[in-house]
Design a protein around this motif. Sequence first.
Motif, PDB file in Angstrom:
ATOM      1  N   ARG A  98      -4.261  -0.175  -8.895  1.00  0.00           N
ATOM      2  CA  ARG A  98      -2.692  -0.136  -8.945  1.00  0.00           C
ATOM      3  C   ARG A  98      -2.477  -1.553  -7.205  1.00  0.00           C
ATOM      4  NH1 ARG A  98      -0.829   4.930  -9.919  1.00  0.00           N
ATOM      5  NH2 ARG A  98      -0.958   5.312  -7.008  1.00  0.00           N
ATOM      6  N   ILE A  99      -2.975  -1.063  -6.175  1.00  0.00           N
ATOM      7  CA  ILE A  99      -3.091  -1.906  -5.323  1.00  0.00           C
ATOM      8  C   ILE A  99      -3.576  -2.887  -5.595  1.00  0.00           C
ATOM      9  CG2 ILE A  99      -3.552  -2.246  -3.125  1.00  0.00           C
ATOM     10  CD1 ILE A  99      -4.068   1.531  -2.717  1.00  0.00           C
ATOM     11  N   ARG A 100      -4.559  -3.787  -5.689  1.00  0.00           N
ATOM     12  CA  ARG A 100      -5.248  -4.631  -6.131  1.00  0.00           C
ATOM     13  C   ARG A 100      -4.121  -6.275  -7.633  1.00  0.00           C
ATOM     14  NH1 ARG A 100      -6.696  -7.984 -10.040  1.00  0.00           N
ATOM     15  NH2 ARG A 100      -5.051  -6.204 -11.708  1.00  0.00           N
ATOM     16  N   THR A 155      -5.111 -12.630  -1.895  1.00  0.00           N
ATOM     17  CA  THR A 155      -5.310 -11.083  -2.997  1.00  0.00           C
ATOM     18  C   THR A 155      -6.530 -10.489  -2.578  1.00  0.00           C
ATOM     19  OG1 THR A 155      -7.281 -12.686  -4.077  1.00  0.00           O
ATOM     20  CG2 THR A 155      -5.163 -13.043  -5.072  1.00  0.00           C
ATOM     21  N   VAL A 156      -6.257  -9.436  -3.507  1.00  0.00           N
ATOM     22  CA  VAL A 156      -7.701  -8.214  -2.292  1.00  0.00           C
ATOM     23  C   VAL A 156      -8.698  -7.711  -2.873  1.00  0.00           C
ATOM     24  CG1 VAL A 156      -5.474  -6.993  -0.825  1.00  0.00           C
ATOM     25  CG2 VAL A 156      -5.979  -6.485  -3.185  1.00  0.00           C
ATOM     26  N   SER A 157      -9.876  -7.679  -2.856  1.00  0.00           N
ATOM     27  CA  SER A 157     -11.236  -6.857  -3.402  1.00  0.00           C
ATOM     28  C   SER A 157     -11.285  -5.464  -2.367  1.00  0.00           C
ATOM     29  CB  SER A 157     -12.170  -8.075  -2.669  1.00  0.00           C
ATOM     30  OG  SER A 157     -11.912  -9.758  -2.791  1.00  0.00           O
ATOM     31  N   SER A 195       0.036  -9.631  -7.664  1.00  0.00           N
ATOM     32  CA  SER A 195       1.329 -10.754  -8.498  1.00  0.00           C
ATOM     33  C   SER A 195       2.653 -10.849  -7.772  1.00  0.00           C
ATOM     34  CB  SER A 195       2.016  -8.851  -9.090  1.00  0.00           C
ATOM     35  OG  SER A 195       2.186  -7.885  -8.669  1.00  0.00           O
ATOM     36  N   HIS A 196       2.153  -9.830  -6.135  1.00  0.00           N
ATOM     37  CA  HIS A 196       3.352 -10.192  -5.376  1.00  0.00           C
ATOM     38  C   HIS A 196       3.806 -11.487  -5.215  1.00  0.00           C
ATOM     39  CE1 HIS A 196       5.768  -8.456  -1.767  1.00  0.00           C
ATOM     40  NE2 HIS A 196       4.806  -9.740  -1.278  1.00  0.00           N
ATOM     41  N   LEU A 205       0.433  -1.469  -0.192  1.00  0.00           N
ATOM     42  CA  LEU A 205      -0.047   0.261  -0.671  1.00  0.00           C
ATOM     43  C   LEU A 205       0.593   1.685   0.475  1.00  0.00           C
ATOM     44  CD1 LEU A 205      -2.791  -0.817   2.619  1.00  0.00           C
ATOM     45  CD2 LEU A 205      -3.098  -0.802  -0.041  1.00  0.00           C
ATOM     46  N   ARG A 206       1.749   1.300   0.716  1.00  0.00           N
ATOM     47  CA  ARG A 206       2.695   2.344   0.811  1.00  0.00           C
ATOM     48  C   ARG A 206       3.173   2.796  -0.524  1.00  0.00           C
ATOM     49  NH1 ARG A 206       4.579  -0.120   5.740  1.00  0.00           N
ATOM     50  NH2 ARG A 206       3.648   0.686   7.979  1.00  0.00           N
TER      51      ARG A 206
END
Length: 500
Positions: A429-431, A451-453, A436-437, A390-391
């Motif tokens: 961009r965050i998603r 992952t994130v929603s 891909s991390h 996030l940062r």
Amino acid sequence: MQDDPLMVGHIPAEDRQVRLLLDSGRFAAAGEAFDELVAAGSNHVDAEWNRATVLVHRASLAWRLERIPLALELLAEGWTELDVDRPVGSAAAHTISMLGYLLETIGHRGPALELMALAVQIARDADDPGALAHCLCREGNTRVFRAVTRPAVASAEQFAKARDLFDESQSLARPGQVKRSALAGYARALAGLGEWETAEQAAKEALALGRAADDWFTSSVANWVLAVVRRSRGYLEEARTYASRALDAAETIRDTMLMMQFSRDLAAICEALCDPVGEAAALRRTVAASRTAVDVLQEGLGQALEQRRVAVQAQRMALAAREAALRDPLTGLTNRLGLERRAPVLLEHTAALGRIPWLVLIDVDWFKDVNDMAGHTAGDVVLQEVAHLLRRECRADDLICRWAGDEFVVLLVDGSEESRDAGPVVAERIRAAVHSHDWRLVLGQITKEPTVSIGVAAGPANLEHLFAAADIALYRAKRAGRNRVEIDRSRPTAESPTTG
């Protein structure tokens, strides 16, 4: 040919000297040299060296010298210093390989083998034969010691993989400790696959090289191989002699993993010989190695290591925070109280400029699976990694908050012209960054990587209204399959929903 210096070019000569003293069984001299090495500070590393590599190597030295708290501290700091997103180069390969091997030794085995395999790939990409040989040897040794504790079918696969790793390591390494160790490990892998004659020949060669170089690790493993070979052929008295020599060498260098295995094997050989005195002596040596205590200690230390790593990161973040009371201690982000205090002022300022504020609400997918499969400590590390991403992906003026549990909030109120479409752009961009991390460094191999929603909402300049609208959008993203961005449609925007 002159013996190839171990880790030359990657760690200072003083650090290598301590390692050589330990490998030769001179623990008193090693302790004195280590004290002199860390006199200026255990984490002091000259600028010319890769800091993460040196710290992880010192952690292994401290562990072998039984300075457990210092070992954990150095390992946590070295792990934190490592570039976990895009590790490249031979220094990174050595660091990750040592990290995995030390985690295996401690008993924190979850990500250990994954780390060592990753290190091999990084060393290949770096085109450094010496580093690659060393990384191959570490992974091979780990696979061998895992194989001897597994059922026959599973162990055969591990022995075969170890054989190939050691074979390649020997072809790359120059004469020295890595080449000797790879030869001894190669012999053990061959024995595990039933190739007795070739294993015996390789073990005898490794033993001669180990003795000539005062290399107790190689000598220990080579004697172990000869004990295994003799036992397979029914020559139990010879097997007992070789197993006893292997255990003596392991005790000389205080290698707990070797001591445990060799003492058990020696006891089994003595039992087969109907030698109760020898069996009892071997078992006493097992007890002397504190097998039960070590097993308990290993589990506790593995947890302590993760907790210490979390503490190191949290401490650094807390030192940089001006409002410690408004920070989340785990991630270093603004906490819920901080958001509730700062948001009204920021939103009022944005409204006064006639700009559109955006609220991005993020929820980590499959987080319960991470806790269930990898443990709550690993879950904490996942939250830290998400905070790091996030940062990296948000702008300097964005307010990033850990709202609760695995939920995060980003408030975009910089007041620039780009703020009209900023919410959906930043959210995607965050998603993509989380998707891909590379999660192997902290989780090893798991079925569902996090992952994130994300739900996104724009204006009005009221935190409760923004949050409620973003929460509805987040609910849609979850129902639509997760790993996606949904935008609140109660107000017109220029963006469309984004899918992962």
